[in-house]
Design a protein around this motif. Sequence first.
Motif, PDB file in Angstrom:
ATOM      1  N   UNK A  41       0.829  -1.214   0.000  1.00 60.01           N
ATOM      2  CA  UNK A  41       0.000   0.000   0.000  1.00 60.01           C
ATOM      3  C   UNK A  41       0.861   1.260   0.000  1.00 60.01           C
ATOM      4  N   UNK A  42       1.985   1.234   0.750  1.00 63.08           N
ATOM      5  CA  UNK A  42       2.845   2.411   0.789  1.00 63.08           C
ATOM      6  C   UNK A  42       3.289   2.832  -0.600  1.00 63.08           C
ATOM      7  N   UNK A  43       3.644   1.838  -1.397  1.00 64.35           N
ATOM      8  CA  UNK A  43       4.105   2.112  -2.757  1.00 64.35           C
ATOM      9  C   UNK A  43       3.020   2.850  -3.543  1.00 64.35           C
ATOM     10  N   UNK A  44       1.786   2.383  -3.374  1.00 63.01           N
ATOM     11  CA  UNK A  44       0.672   2.997  -4.098  1.00 63.01           C
ATOM     12  C   UNK A  44       0.463   4.439  -3.663  1.00 63.01           C
ATOM     13  N   UNK A  45       0.643   4.678  -2.354  1.00 61.39           N
ATOM     14  CA  UNK A  45       0.439   6.043  -1.842  1.00 61.39           C
ATOM     15  C   UNK A  45       1.607   6.954  -2.194  1.00 61.39           C
ATOM     16  N   UNK A  46       2.781   6.357  -2.335  1.00 56.94           N
ATOM     17  CA  UNK A  46       3.969   7.162  -2.676  1.00 56.94           C
ATOM     18  C   UNK A  46       3.995   7.559  -4.145  1.00 56.94           C
ATOM     19  N   UNK A  47       3.394   6.733  -5.001  1.00 62.45           N
ATOM     20  CA  UNK A  47       3.432   7.053  -6.439  1.00 62.45           C
ATOM     21  C   UNK A  47       2.624   8.314  -6.731  1.00 62.45           C
ATOM     22  N   UNK A  48       3.269   9.250  -7.382  1.00 63.18           N
ATOM     23  CA  UNK A  48       2.596  10.471  -7.818  1.00 63.18           C
ATOM     24  C   UNK A  48       3.180  10.844  -9.171  1.00 63.18           C
ATOM     25  N   UNK A  49       2.443  11.606  -9.938  1.00 59.57           N
ATOM     26  CA  UNK A  49       3.007  12.074 -11.203  1.00 59.57           C
ATOM     27  C   UNK A  49       4.038  13.148 -10.911  1.00 59.57           C
ATOM     28  N   UNK A  50       5.269  12.872 -11.304  1.00 59.96           N
ATOM     29  CA  UNK A  50       6.373  13.807 -11.084  1.00 59.96           C
ATOM     30  C   UNK A  50       6.726  14.452 -12.425  1.00 59.96           C
ATOM     31  N   UNK A  51       6.782  15.757 -12.425  1.00 57.67           N
ATOM     32  CA  UNK A  51       7.024  16.473 -13.693  1.00 57.67           C
ATOM     33  C   UNK A  51       8.268  17.351 -13.658  1.00 57.67           C
ATOM     34  N   UNK A  52       8.877  17.446 -12.471  1.00 57.59           N
ATOM     35  CA  UNK A  52      10.115  18.248 -12.371  1.00 57.59           C
ATOM     36  C   UNK A  52      11.216  17.363 -11.788  1.00 57.59           C
ATOM     37  N   UNK A  53      12.355  17.354 -12.457  1.00 55.67           N
ATOM     38  CA  UNK A  53      13.388  16.373 -12.145  1.00 55.67           C
ATOM     39  C   UNK A  53      14.757  17.030 -11.953  1.00 55.67           C
ATOM     40  N   UNK A  54      15.630  16.324 -11.211  1.00 55.99           N
ATOM     41  CA  UNK A  54      17.023  16.750 -11.110  1.00 55.99           C
ATOM     42  C   UNK A  54      17.777  16.186 -12.327  1.00 55.99           C
ATOM     43  N   UNK A  55      19.061  16.499 -12.415  1.00 54.06           N
ATOM     44  CA  UNK A  55      19.855  16.011 -13.559  1.00 54.06           C
ATOM     45  C   UNK A  55      20.431  14.622 -13.339  1.00 54.06           C
ATOM     46  N   UNK A  56      20.264  14.078 -12.122  1.00 56.33           N
ATOM     47  CA  UNK A  56      20.854  12.774 -11.792  1.00 56.33           C
ATOM     48  C   UNK A  56      20.405  11.691 -12.787  1.00 56.33           C
ATOM     49  N   UNK A  57      21.388  10.958 -13.297  1.00 55.96           N
ATOM     50  CA  UNK A  57      21.099   9.923 -14.299  1.00 55.96           C
ATOM     51  C   UNK A  57      20.496   8.676 -13.648  1.00 55.96           C
ATOM     52  N   UNK A  58      19.621   8.024 -14.346  1.00 55.04           N
ATOM     53  CA  UNK A  58      19.085   6.725 -13.911  1.00 55.04           C
ATOM     54  C   UNK A  58      20.007   5.647 -14.479  1.00 55.04           C
ATOM     55  N   UNK A  59      20.365   4.667 -13.646  1.00 56.08           N
ATOM     56  CA  UNK A  59      21.295   3.633 -14.122  1.00 56.08           C
ATOM     57  C   UNK A  59      20.593   2.655 -15.072  1.00 56.08           C
ATOM     58  N   UNK A  60      21.398   1.991 -15.881  1.00 57.09           N
ATOM     59  CA  UNK A  60      20.867   0.970 -16.802  1.00 57.09           C
ATOM     60  C   UNK A  60      20.212  -0.166 -16.010  1.00 57.09           C
ATOM     61  N   UNK A  61      20.801  -0.476 -14.838  1.00 55.70           N
ATOM     62  CA  UNK A  61      20.253  -1.544 -13.985  1.00 55.70           C
ATOM     63  C   UNK A  61      18.820  -1.187 -13.561  1.00 55.70           C
ATOM     64  N   UNK A  62      18.619   0.055 -13.185  1.00 50.48           N
ATOM     65  CA  UNK A  62      17.273   0.469 -12.765  1.00 50.48           C
ATOM     66  C   UNK A  62      16.287   0.479 -13.940  1.00 50.48           C
ATOM     67  N   UNK A  63      16.762   0.849 -15.121  1.00 50.76           N
ATOM     68  CA  UNK A  63      15.892   0.798 -16.306  1.00 50.76           C
ATOM     69  C   UNK A  63      15.464  -0.651 -16.529  1.00 50.76           C
ATOM     70  N   UNK A  64      16.425  -1.584 -16.406  1.00 52.09           N
ATOM     71  CA  UNK A  64      16.093  -3.002 -16.597  1.00 52.09           C
ATOM     72  C   UNK A  64      15.074  -3.461 -15.565  1.00 52.09           C
ATOM     73  N   UNK A  65      15.231  -3.002 -14.313  1.00 51.44           N
ATOM     74  CA  UNK A  65      14.255  -3.384 -13.276  1.00 51.44           C
ATOM     75  C   UNK A  65      12.850  -2.909 -13.651  1.00 51.44           C
ATOM     76  N   UNK A  66      12.759  -1.710 -14.191  1.00 52.33           N
ATOM     77  CA  UNK A  66      11.437  -1.186 -14.573  1.00 52.33           C
ATOM     78  C   UNK A  66      10.860  -1.962 -15.763  1.00 52.33           C
ATOM     79  N   UNK A  67      11.734  -2.378 -16.686  1.00 50.59           N
ATOM     80  CA  UNK A  67      11.255  -3.158 -17.836  1.00 50.59           C
ATOM     81  C   UNK A  67      10.830  -4.562 -17.406  1.00 50.59           C
ATOM     82  N   UNK A  68      11.552  -5.109 -16.416  1.00 56.71           N
ATOM     83  CA  UNK A  68      11.146  -6.421 -15.880  1.00 56.71           C
ATOM     84  C   UNK A  68       9.774  -6.306 -15.226  1.00 56.71           C
TER      85      UNK A  68
END
Length: 167
Positions: free
Chosen positions: A1-28
């Motif tokens: 449930x926490x995950x569901x409550x934490x998810x929000x549409x985020x439209x402003x971001x920092x410059x920090x890069x997302x790693x390839x490993x994390x992209x793969x986790x999202x695709x999985x």
Amino acid sequence: MNLLLERKSIRRFTNKEITKEDITKMLKAAMQAPSAHNQQPWEFIVVDDRELLDKLSLASTGAWMLKNVNVAIVPLLLPTDKSPHFAIQDLSAATQNILLEATNLGIGSCWIGAYPLDERVKHIEKVLNITGNIHPFSMIALGYPKDSKETILRYDKSRIHYNKRGE
Ligand SMILES: Cc1cc2nc3c(=O)[nH]c(=O)nc-3n(C[C@H](O)[C@H](O)[C@H](O)COP(=O)(O)O)c2cc1C
């Protein structure tokens, strides 16, 4: 449930890069979604090219935030014999799974609607060289949130009915 409550549409971001490993986790997570007849009528394009992201940000007024991200995922809707009518729901489930896994990883995300709006779909197809009977379903902007957003609870008892609606 926490995950569901934490998810929000985020439209402003920092410059920090997302790693390839994390992209793969999202695709999985995306490919773990339920689909009618387990047809999995999807593919995904990971877009991390600045020029392409800038062009995608012009797909609709609501896509502007792609100008400020380093990466986006574009789920594609593939033709399927068995349950074509349910493909939109399959892709919705896959898109939502990406948002939830992003939240789990501390990554902000925003679902940008595309399919079935012809103008948006055609724009994205042109930019990403998508041809044939395959169409972009949505675009997911991804990045680390610039600021935090409070959770607003939406639970509304008046929207719930047991057994039958009305008298
Ligand atoms: C099908 C769909 C299409 C959406 N399209 C856009 C969009 O084009 N641009 C945008 O900024 N947000 C878009 N959103 C995000 C919604 O605006 C957002 O989910 C809603 O305002 C609720 O806020 P929350 O996600 O922070 O809970 C879309 C969401 C869905 C489910």
